[in-house]
Motif scaffolding. Sequence first.
Motif, short mmCIF file in Angstrom:
data_model
loop_
_atom_site.label_atom_id
_atom_site.label_comp_id
_atom_site.label_asym_id
_atom_site.label_seq_id
_atom_site.Cartn_x
_atom_site.Cartn_y
_atom_site.Cartn_z
N LEU A 150 0.83 -1.21 0.00
CA LEU A 150 0.00 0.00 0.00
C LEU A 150 0.86 1.25 0.00
O LEU A 150 0.60 2.22 -0.71
CB LEU A 150 -0.92 0.01 1.22
N TYR A 154 0.58 3.84 -3.03
CA TYR A 154 0.08 5.21 -2.83
C TYR A 154 1.19 6.23 -2.95
O TYR A 154 0.96 7.36 -3.38
CB TYR A 154 -0.66 5.32 -1.50
N MET A 211 -7.25 5.09 0.97
CA MET A 211 -6.40 4.00 1.43
C MET A 211 -7.04 3.19 2.56
O MET A 211 -6.90 1.97 2.61
CB MET A 211 -5.06 4.55 1.91
#
Lengths: 275, 253
Positions: A150, A154, A211
């Motif tokens: 992640l 991101y 997220m």
Amino acid sequence: MENKTAQQKSQADLLVEAQQRKQNQFRMGAGATWGVLLLVLIFLFSGKTVLGFETIQLDTEFMRENIVFIGSGLGQTLLISILSISLAICLALLAALGRLSTFPPVFALSTFYVSLIRGTPLYLQIFFFFLALPQLGIILSGLMAGVLALGLNYGAYMSETFRAALSSVGKGQREAATALGMTPLQTMKRIILPQALRFAIPPMGNDFISMTKDSALVAATGFVHEVLWRATKVGRAQFNSLEALLMAAIFYWLMTLVLTFFQTRLEARLAKGDR
Amino acid sequence: MAPIVRVSSLDKYFGRLHVLKNISLDVQPREVVCLIGRSGSGKSTLLRCINFLEEPSNGSIQVDGVTVESHGRGKEHRQLIHDVRLKTGMVFQEFNLFPHMSVLENVIEGPVTVKGMNRAEAISLAEENLDSVGMLFKKDEYPMRLSGGQKQRVAIARALTMQPRVMLFDEPTSALDPELIGEVLNVMKKVAKDGMTMLVVTHEMGFAREVADRVLVLGEGEIIEDAKPSALFSKPKDPRTKALIDRYRTGGR
């Protein structure tokens, strides 16, 4: 003279008042509509029959029994989100600076990273860290694999936000700082970054909210007991997926509402100097 | 007397464009020198070369005993440039105040961050300078809420608070509404009267005539005239100077 300014002021005040009244009316209208939409949604799942229209009957006993189990995944969800966003911000800043660098290898490193990460699915990246790396002798926990994937993912997307924000600070700012004798590092830290961050906060807030929900993908590793993992587990076991997923959805939604609230407050605080 | 600023054989190229051609120039302490010329004559570039906002292509700059050669490299060279920047304060056409800082924070930023001055000392120095430009009453305001003239006066206070030996003004009134020009020029006159050495790129002929000790006229990257304002404005030698002055006369300022 005194009188005149007083009169002018009251006129300005009147205009402001009228504007505020309009704004309040708008807010009340929008709020009321939200309320109605919520009521309709609740009604749809109430199980009552009105005028021959049958609504959906939920297994409330199952919901009561499992709400704590599903809700206690929120801690994991938040933990993953916060760790990942921290990693993402660091990577995004480095990548954005690299992107603006005039030194070819640094520029290339940054664009290569962004291209590679944006060119592959997040879902694949999570599995890559969790399932593929062990083949090379690197074993990561589900949580670690999720946070790494992640964060990297991101970070790549946010670097574009950062780059735009950094470029939005005029070159006159850099020159003024340089003329005062600031080093490039001081200029970046004291003058450019604070101004760039103000531009970057709204999209960063969006990314963070997005997220928290993408963190649900980490459930796929089967080892991170966050909200979605818990919901699917009890839902499948008792054939109550409708109720379980509805509860999970509400948890995610509430979480984003709270985050949105804080994002708005932060934006207002950062806007000083714009007033 | 030893000059406080010495520009020696300065060349500046932008790509193949030769914007400054072998310029040499001495400025004495406490002297006020105005640089005038048509746009594109190189006057701003010359000013920006003095504190190395533009890197000169050839030649050297000397400010208050510190000499920096063009083509320098490495740590020592960077230190010399830094020393020169500490000795020069700069005021820009577009003010370039830091919008995320209050007026007072703008003014103490340099002394605190660059010189490591303690905050209390910087604040008292800053307040003194803000007072002398008439902006102390706005010290907690953010730049967004100031008029152009007020911003420029704060910018002057910001530069002065670094306690420079020389002040560089790059068209300080060109971005201002006509009715706000006067307040900035008045502050500049005061700075000149306090004995500051000043180099001023300007289109304000009235200011040049009244305040300058010397006026330099630039044309096509060269100094085409260097004279006292009284001589320059009454008997310009170069036809280009004459054309320039006439243009401002008909323009009203």
